[in-house]
Design a protein around this motif. Structure first.
Motif, short mmCIF file in Angstrom:
data_model
loop_
_atom_site.label_atom_id
_atom_site.label_comp_id
_atom_site.label_asym_id
_atom_site.label_seq_id
_atom_site.Cartn_x
_atom_site.Cartn_y
_atom_site.Cartn_z
N LEU A 100 -21.44 -1.20 31.02
CA LEU A 100 -21.27 -0.12 30.06
C LEU A 100 -19.86 0.44 30.20
O LEU A 100 -19.51 1.00 31.24
N ASP A 101 -19.04 0.26 29.18
CA ASP A 101 -17.65 0.69 29.23
C ASP A 101 -16.98 0.31 30.55
O ASP A 101 -16.32 1.14 31.19
N GLY A 102 -17.19 -0.91 30.95
CA GLY A 102 -16.53 -1.41 32.16
C GLY A 102 -17.28 -1.12 33.46
O GLY A 102 -16.92 -1.66 34.51
N ASN A 103 -18.32 -0.26 33.41
CA ASN A 103 -19.10 0.03 34.62
C ASN A 103 -20.34 -0.83 34.67
O ASN A 103 -21.14 -0.82 33.73
N ASP A 104 -20.51 -1.52 35.78
CA ASP A 104 -21.71 -2.35 35.96
C ASP A 104 -22.89 -1.43 36.27
O ASP A 104 -22.91 -0.77 37.31
N VAL A 105 -23.87 -1.38 35.36
CA VAL A 105 -25.05 -0.53 35.59
C VAL A 105 -26.30 -1.38 35.84
O VAL A 105 -27.41 -0.86 35.82
N THR A 106 -26.12 -2.66 36.09
CA THR A 106 -27.26 -3.54 36.34
C THR A 106 -28.09 -3.02 37.50
O THR A 106 -27.55 -2.73 38.58
N GLY A 107 -29.39 -2.85 37.26
CA GLY A 107 -30.29 -2.44 38.34
C GLY A 107 -30.23 -0.95 38.64
O GLY A 107 -30.92 -0.48 39.54
N HIS A 108 -29.41 -0.20 37.91
CA HIS A 108 -29.37 1.25 38.14
C HIS A 108 -30.65 1.87 37.57
O HIS A 108 -31.19 1.40 36.57
N PRO A 109 -31.14 2.96 38.20
CA PRO A 109 -32.36 3.59 37.66
C PRO A 109 -32.09 4.19 36.28
O PRO A 109 -30.95 4.51 35.95
N PRO A 110 -33.16 4.35 35.48
CA PRO A 110 -33.00 4.81 34.10
C PRO A 110 -32.15 6.07 33.94
O PRO A 110 -31.29 6.14 33.06
#
Ligand SMILES: Nc1ncnc2c1ncn2[C@@H]1O[C@H](COP(=O)(O)OP(=O)(O)OP(=O)(O)O)[C@@H](O)[C@H]1O
Ligand SMILES: [Mg+2]
Length: 240
Positions: free
Chosen positions: A60-70
């Motif tokens: 998301l906009d260059g930030n890896d949010v894979t596996g981050h909580p909702p």
């Protein structure tokens, strides 16, 4: 901007998503079509952190949010509006909106609510009434408005037209277009291909967990027969 790359989602009994690449860009509506069980909802839920990504990345906009909580994904700027418009029926329209803005400071929340009312004037008119008394289409607008209260840059919309009367479908999808025109990146899952294509910029078709077609929406509009081939038997279910 949202970039989903090589996404895989596995449940105990099946691999629902198998190597999906998807992008959503500011100001544009990316429409995801596909038959029942194609993996559309699983893709959105994995992007939002509601189910684990077995493999692949969500950026998301260059930030890896894979596996981050909702809640972390929401704070990072992406909100999912799930199927079935779950508004809190006994609460007022305004109270529903306040709940959506729990991640932002109170003063900012008031500003955001004004923007939601500007986008959906019917919500301003009904703000002191219970959400449960809104029509289906109005409840969908409220579900959108509640998502916008979190100040997202990317919205994931799962079948917003489902179960609505035809006249309401057009106004709900018109609202989707307006959200994109206001600068949001929109990933729209729709079963109603015709209505979805009318507001989309890009179209992606999924079948059995994979992307089987992608192209410009105007191309798909003028060459529906091409899209029909890729959607196969799903074309009928998608009203194409
Ligand atoms: N929680 C779950 N546990 C096990 N299997 C699941 C789960 N959720 C979905 N599935 C399966 O994963 C596959 C993809 O489902 P998904 O809901 O992502 O499809 P979809 O494209 O959104 O379908 P629809 O158009 O019906 O909403 C289906 O075979 C479904 O049965
Ligand atoms: Mg679904």
């Amino acid at each position: 901007m949202l970039q989903i790359a090589d996404l895989h989602v596995r449940y105990a009994t099946a691999e629902a998503v198998r190597g999906v690449d998807l992008t959503a860009t500011p100001g544009r509506v990316t429409l995801v079509l596909g038959a029942n069980g194609a993996g559309k909802t699983s893709t959105l839920r994995a992007a939002a952190g509601l189910v684990p990504a077995h493999r692949g990345t969500v950026v998301l906009d260059g930030n890896d949010v894979t596996g981050h909580p909702p809640h972390a994904v929401v704070r990072a700027g992406m909100v999912l509006v799930p199927e079935g418009r779950r508004v809190f029926a006994p609460l007022t329209v305004e109270e529903n909106l306040v709940l959506g803005g729990y991640t932002v400071p109170k003063a900012r929340s008031r500003e955001l609510m004004e923007r939601v009312f500007a986008l959906f004037p019917i919500l301003r008119e009904r703000r002191r009434g219970p959400a449960g008394l809104l029509s289906g289409g109005e409840q969908q607008m409220l579900a959108f408005g509640r998502a916008l209260m979190a100040q997202p840059r990317v919205v994931l919309l799962d079948e917003p037209s489902m179960g609505l009367a035809p006249a309401m479908v057009a106004s709900v999808l018109g609202a989707v277009r307006e959200m994109a025109d206001s600068g949001l990146a929109v990933l729209l899952v729709e079963q109603n291909a015709e209505a979805g294509l009318a507001v989309a910029d890009e179209v992606v078709a999924m079948a059995r967990g994979e992307v089987v077609f992608r192209g410009a929406a105007d191309l798909a509009r003028s060459h529906a027969s091409v899209l029909r081939v890729f959607l196969g038997e799903a074309a009928l279910a998608n009203k194409l």
